[in-house]
Design a protein around this motif. Sequence first.
Motif, PDB file in Angstrom:
ATOM      1  N   LEU A  20     -26.758  -2.708 -45.251  1.00  0.00           N
ATOM      2  CA  LEU A  20     -25.945  -3.420 -44.265  1.00  0.00           C
ATOM      3  C   LEU A  20     -25.569  -4.817 -44.754  1.00  0.00           C
ATOM      4  CD1 LEU A  20     -27.739  -2.418 -40.923  1.00  0.00           C
ATOM      5  CD2 LEU A  20     -25.477  -1.680 -41.700  1.00  0.00           C
ATOM      6  N   LEU A  21     -26.559  -5.538 -45.293  1.00  0.00           N
ATOM      7  CA  LEU A  21     -26.279  -6.886 -45.793  1.00  0.00           C
ATOM      8  C   LEU A  21     -25.276  -6.859 -46.939  1.00  0.00           C
ATOM      9  CD1 LEU A  21     -29.838  -8.536 -45.762  1.00  0.00           C
ATOM     10  CD2 LEU A  21     -27.951  -8.925 -44.167  1.00  0.00           C
ATOM     11  N   GLY A  22     -25.428  -5.865 -47.817  1.00  0.00           N
ATOM     12  CA  GLY A  22     -24.515  -5.760 -48.948  1.00  0.00           C
ATOM     13  C   GLY A  22     -23.092  -5.467 -48.507  1.00  0.00           C
ATOM     14  N   ALA A  23     -22.944  -4.532 -47.573  1.00  0.00           N
ATOM     15  CA  ALA A  23     -21.606  -4.159 -47.096  1.00  0.00           C
ATOM     16  C   ALA A  23     -20.924  -5.334 -46.405  1.00  0.00           C
ATOM     17  CB  ALA A  23     -21.708  -2.964 -46.150  1.00  0.00           C
ATOM     18  N   PHE A  24     -21.655  -5.986 -45.483  1.00  0.00           N
ATOM     19  CA  PHE A  24     -21.069  -7.133 -44.785  1.00  0.00           C
ATOM     20  C   PHE A  24     -20.859  -8.308 -45.740  1.00  0.00           C
ATOM     21  CE2 PHE A  24     -22.468  -4.916 -40.946  1.00  0.00           C
ATOM     22  CZ  PHE A  24     -21.389  -5.154 -40.105  1.00  0.00           C
ATOM     23  N   GLY A  25     -21.772  -8.448 -46.713  1.00  0.00           N
ATOM     24  CA  GLY A  25     -21.620  -9.530 -47.682  1.00  0.00           C
ATOM     25  C   GLY A  25     -20.353  -9.386 -48.502  1.00  0.00           C
ATOM     26  N   LEU A  26     -20.035  -8.160 -48.912  1.00  0.00           N
ATOM     27  CA  LEU A  26     -18.828  -7.936 -49.701  1.00  0.00           C
ATOM     28  C   LEU A  26     -17.574  -8.256 -48.894  1.00  0.00           C
ATOM     29  CD1 LEU A  26     -19.816  -4.618 -51.512  1.00  0.00           C
ATOM     30  CD2 LEU A  26     -19.507  -6.867 -52.569  1.00  0.00           C
ATOM     31  N   ILE A  27     -17.581  -7.855 -47.627  1.00  0.00           N
ATOM     32  CA  ILE A  27     -16.411  -8.110 -46.783  1.00  0.00           C
ATOM     33  C   ILE A  27     -16.245  -9.610 -46.526  1.00  0.00           C
ATOM     34  CG2 ILE A  27     -15.494  -7.810 -44.457  1.00  0.00           C
ATOM     35  CD1 ILE A  27     -16.514  -4.965 -44.514  1.00  0.00           C
ATOM     36  N   ILE A  28     -17.363 -10.266 -46.216  1.00  0.00           N
ATOM     37  CA  ILE A  28     -17.294 -11.714 -45.974  1.00  0.00           C
ATOM     38  C   ILE A  28     -16.851 -12.443 -47.237  1.00  0.00           C
ATOM     39  CG2 ILE A  28     -18.666 -13.756 -45.441  1.00  0.00           C
ATOM     40  CD1 ILE A  28     -20.357 -11.973 -43.589  1.00  0.00           C
ATOM     41  N   SER A  29     -17.337 -11.996 -48.391  1.00  0.00           N
ATOM     42  CA  SER A  29     -16.926 -12.616 -49.657  1.00  0.00           C
ATOM     43  C   SER A  29     -15.420 -12.479 -49.858  1.00  0.00           C
ATOM     44  CB  SER A  29     -17.673 -11.974 -50.833  1.00  0.00           C
ATOM     45  OG  SER A  29     -19.064 -12.185 -50.719  1.00  0.00           O
ATOM     46  N   ALA A  30     -14.889 -11.288 -49.541  1.00  0.00           N
ATOM     47  CA  ALA A  30     -13.445 -11.088 -49.683  1.00  0.00           C
ATOM     48  C   ALA A  30     -12.676 -12.020 -48.747  1.00  0.00           C
ATOM     49  CB  ALA A  30     -13.100  -9.629 -49.381  1.00  0.00           C
ATOM     50  N   MET A  31     -13.202 -12.225 -47.535  1.00  0.00           N
ATOM     51  CA  MET A  31     -12.547 -13.145 -46.596  1.00  0.00           C
ATOM     52  C   MET A  31     -12.543 -14.577 -47.137  1.00  0.00           C
ATOM     53  SD  MET A  31     -14.208 -11.920 -42.979  1.00  0.00           S
ATOM     54  CE  MET A  31     -14.037 -10.234 -42.362  1.00  0.00           C
ATOM     55  N   VAL A  32     -13.711 -14.994 -47.657  1.00  0.00           N
ATOM     56  CA  VAL A  32     -13.836 -16.370 -48.163  1.00  0.00           C
ATOM     57  C   VAL A  32     -12.950 -16.575 -49.379  1.00  0.00           C
ATOM     58  CG1 VAL A  32     -15.422 -18.049 -49.183  1.00  0.00           C
ATOM     59  CG2 VAL A  32     -16.151 -16.656 -47.233  1.00  0.00           C
ATOM     60  N   LEU A  33     -12.938 -15.594 -50.280  1.00  0.00           N
ATOM     61  CA  LEU A  33     -12.118 -15.710 -51.488  1.00  0.00           C
ATOM     62  C   LEU A  33     -10.633 -15.723 -51.147  1.00  0.00           C
ATOM     63  CD1 LEU A  33     -14.071 -13.329 -53.907  1.00  0.00           C
ATOM     64  CD2 LEU A  33     -13.979 -15.825 -53.976  1.00  0.00           C
ATOM     65  N   GLY A  34     -10.296 -15.101 -50.009  1.00  0.00           N
ATOM     66  CA  GLY A  34      -8.906 -15.109 -49.574  1.00  0.00           C
ATOM     67  C   GLY A  34      -8.469 -16.463 -49.046  1.00  0.00           C
ATOM     68  N   GLY A  35      -9.434 -17.323 -48.768  1.00  0.00           N
ATOM     69  CA  GLY A  35      -9.113 -18.691 -48.385  1.00  0.00           C
ATOM     70  C   GLY A  35      -8.975 -18.947 -46.899  1.00  0.00           C
ATOM     71  N   SER A  36      -9.120 -17.928 -46.063  1.00  0.00           N
ATOM     72  CA  SER A  36      -8.947 -18.162 -44.620  1.00  0.00           C
ATOM     73  C   SER A  36      -9.904 -17.294 -43.808  1.00  0.00           C
ATOM     74  CB  SER A  36      -7.501 -17.857 -44.209  1.00  0.00           C
ATOM     75  OG  SER A  36      -7.160 -16.526 -44.586  1.00  0.00           O
ATOM     76  N   PRO A  37     -11.230 -17.515 -43.971  1.00  0.00           N
ATOM     77  CA  PRO A  37     -12.197 -16.697 -43.216  1.00  0.00           C
ATOM     78  C   PRO A  37     -12.087 -16.888 -41.715  1.00  0.00           C
ATOM     79  CG  PRO A  37     -13.284 -18.548 -44.300  1.00  0.00           C
ATOM     80  CD  PRO A  37     -11.895 -18.500 -44.843  1.00  0.00           C
ATOM     81  N   GLY A  38     -11.659 -18.078 -41.269  1.00  0.00           N
ATOM     82  CA  GLY A  38     -11.549 -18.328 -39.837  1.00  0.00           C
ATOM     83  C   GLY A  38     -10.511 -17.466 -39.150  1.00  0.00           C
ATOM     84  N   SER A  39      -9.538 -16.981 -39.914  1.00  0.00           N
ATOM     85  CA  SER A  39      -8.490 -16.157 -39.310  1.00  0.00           C
ATOM     86  C   SER A  39      -8.989 -14.776 -38.924  1.00  0.00           C
ATOM     87  CB  SER A  39      -7.302 -16.030 -40.275  1.00  0.00           C
ATOM     88  OG  SER A  39      -7.695 -15.375 -41.476  1.00  0.00           O
ATOM     89  N   PHE A  40     -10.194 -14.417 -39.393  1.00  0.00           N
ATOM     90  CA  PHE A  40     -10.756 -13.109 -39.067  1.00  0.00           C
ATOM     91  C   PHE A  40     -11.652 -13.169 -37.831  1.00  0.00           C
ATOM     92  CE2 PHE A  40      -9.545 -12.600 -43.442  1.00  0.00           C
ATOM     93  CZ  PHE A  40      -9.095 -11.286 -43.503  1.00  0.00           C
ATOM     94  N   VAL A  41     -11.713 -14.315 -37.191  1.00  0.00           N
ATOM     95  CA  VAL A  41     -12.523 -14.468 -35.977  1.00  0.00           C
ATOM     96  C   VAL A  41     -11.588 -14.635 -34.796  1.00  0.00           C
ATOM     97  CG1 VAL A  41     -14.276 -15.818 -34.789  1.00  0.00           C
ATOM     98  CG2 VAL A  41     -14.398 -15.525 -37.282  1.00  0.00           C
ATOM     99  N   ASP A  42     -11.691 -13.708 -33.852  1.00  0.00           N
ATOM    100  CA  ASP A  42     -10.838 -13.768 -32.664  1.00  0.00           C
ATOM    101  C   ASP A  42     -11.653 -13.285 -31.472  1.00  0.00           C
ATOM    102  OD1 ASP A  42      -7.943 -14.015 -31.555  1.00  0.00           O
ATOM    103  OD2 ASP A  42      -8.615 -12.037 -30.856  1.00  0.00           O
ATOM    104  N   VAL A  43     -11.917 -14.190 -30.534  1.00  0.00           N
ATOM    105  CA  VAL A  43     -12.793 -13.867 -29.399  1.00  0.00           C
ATOM    106  C   VAL A  43     -12.245 -12.734 -28.539  1.00  0.00           C
ATOM    107  CG1 VAL A  43     -13.852 -14.777 -27.295  1.00  0.00           C
ATOM    108  CG2 VAL A  43     -13.792 -16.181 -29.363  1.00  0.00           C
ATOM    109  N   PRO A  44     -10.973 -12.703 -28.159  1.00  0.00           N
ATOM    110  CA  PRO A  44     -10.467 -11.571 -27.361  1.00  0.00           C
ATOM    111  C   PRO A  44     -10.674 -10.227 -28.062  1.00  0.00           C
ATOM    112  CG  PRO A  44      -8.912 -13.380 -27.288  1.00  0.00           C
ATOM    113  CD  PRO A  44      -9.928 -13.754 -28.315  1.00  0.00           C
ATOM    114  N   SER A  45     -10.468 -10.197 -29.367  1.00  0.00           N
ATOM    115  CA  SER A  45     -10.658  -8.944 -30.111  1.00  0.00           C
ATOM    116  C   SER A  45     -12.120  -8.497 -30.078  1.00  0.00           C
ATOM    117  CB  SER A  45     -10.203  -9.126 -31.562  1.00  0.00           C
ATOM    118  OG  SER A  45      -8.829  -9.411 -31.631  1.00  0.00           O
ATOM    119  N   ILE A  46     -13.019  -9.483 -30.218  1.00  0.00           N
ATOM    120  CA  ILE A  46     -14.453  -9.166 -30.169  1.00  0.00           C
ATOM    121  C   ILE A  46     -14.830  -8.610 -28.800  1.00  0.00           C
ATOM    122  CG2 ILE A  46     -16.769 -10.175 -30.235  1.00  0.00           C
ATOM    123  CD1 ILE A  46     -15.706 -12.149 -32.340  1.00  0.00           C
TER     124      ILE A  46
END
Length: 266
Positions: A20-46
Motif C-alpha cells: 500500500l505504501l509503495g503504490a501510494f508513494g509512486l502516485i504521490i511522487s508522480a504528482m510532486v514531480l508534475g509540479g502541482s500536487p495541490g491540484s489533486f486535492v479537492d474536498v467536494p470530490s473526496i
Amino acid sequence: MADNSSGGGSSIDLATILGLLGAFGLIISAMVLGGSPGSFVDVPSILIVIGGTFAVTMVSFSISEMLRAGVVIGKTFVATQYDPSGAANQVMQLSELARKKGVLALQGVVEGLNETPFLHKAISMVVDGTPGDEVELVMRRDLNSTISRHQKSAAVLKRAAEVSPAMGLIGTLIGLVQMLGNLDDPSTIGPSMAVALLTTFYGAILANMVFSPLASKLEKNSDEEMVVNQVYLLGAGSIGRQENPRRLELLINSLLPPSQRITYFD
C-alpha cells in the motif's frame, strides 16, 4: 508430553503495508514531480467518493456487519503464518498421547493450547467426555460460522470496490453539469472540471489500490486458516472416537496438498 507448538504465528504483515505504501508513494511522487500536487486535492470530490462509497455500501449490509468487517479487515495488516504440516504433527502427537495414556492425559496439555483457540475448544470437549462425532459436529458448525463471517467481510470490501468507481462517475457527471450550466462564467469552469476528473481518479484509486487488494488478502488468509482448523477438527474427532493414530494420519494427508503431507509413522 505432546509438543504444543501451534500451526502458525502472527506478526505485522509487511507485504500488505509495503504494498500500500509503495503504490501510494509512486502516485504521490508522480504528482510532486508534475509540479502541482495541490491540484489533486479537492474536498467536494473526496466527500462524493469516500462518503458516498461508505453510505452506499452500508445500504447493502447491516451496521453490525459493517463494524465486524472493520475489525476483520484490520487483521489483514497482521500476517498469521499458518502451518498445516505443523498443525498436523501437533494433532498426531496429541492423538498418540491419548492412545497410549488415555484421553484424560490430555488435561495436562490443554492449557498449553491457548494460542490456538479452535484446537483448545475441541480438545477441551474431548477431555470433558464429549463423543467424537459430537465434537466434530460442534466444531464444524463453529468452522462454518467463521467462514461465513470472513465471507461477509470480504463481500463488504468487494461491494465497496464496485461502488467507489460508480461514485467517481457520479462525481464526474456532477462536475460536467456544473461546468455546462455555467459556461457564461469562465471562473467556474476550472473548479467544475476538477470535481469531474478528480472523483473518477479517487474512485479508481480506492477500488484498485485499497478495496480489491484487501478483499483478496482477506480471502487468502481465511482459506489458509480454514485448512489448519480442518486439521484440528479431524484430529479432535478422531481422538474423541479413540481411533488409531495411523488412520488419523491418512485422513489428514487426504486433506493436505502433497507438498505439506506428513509422515509421522515410519
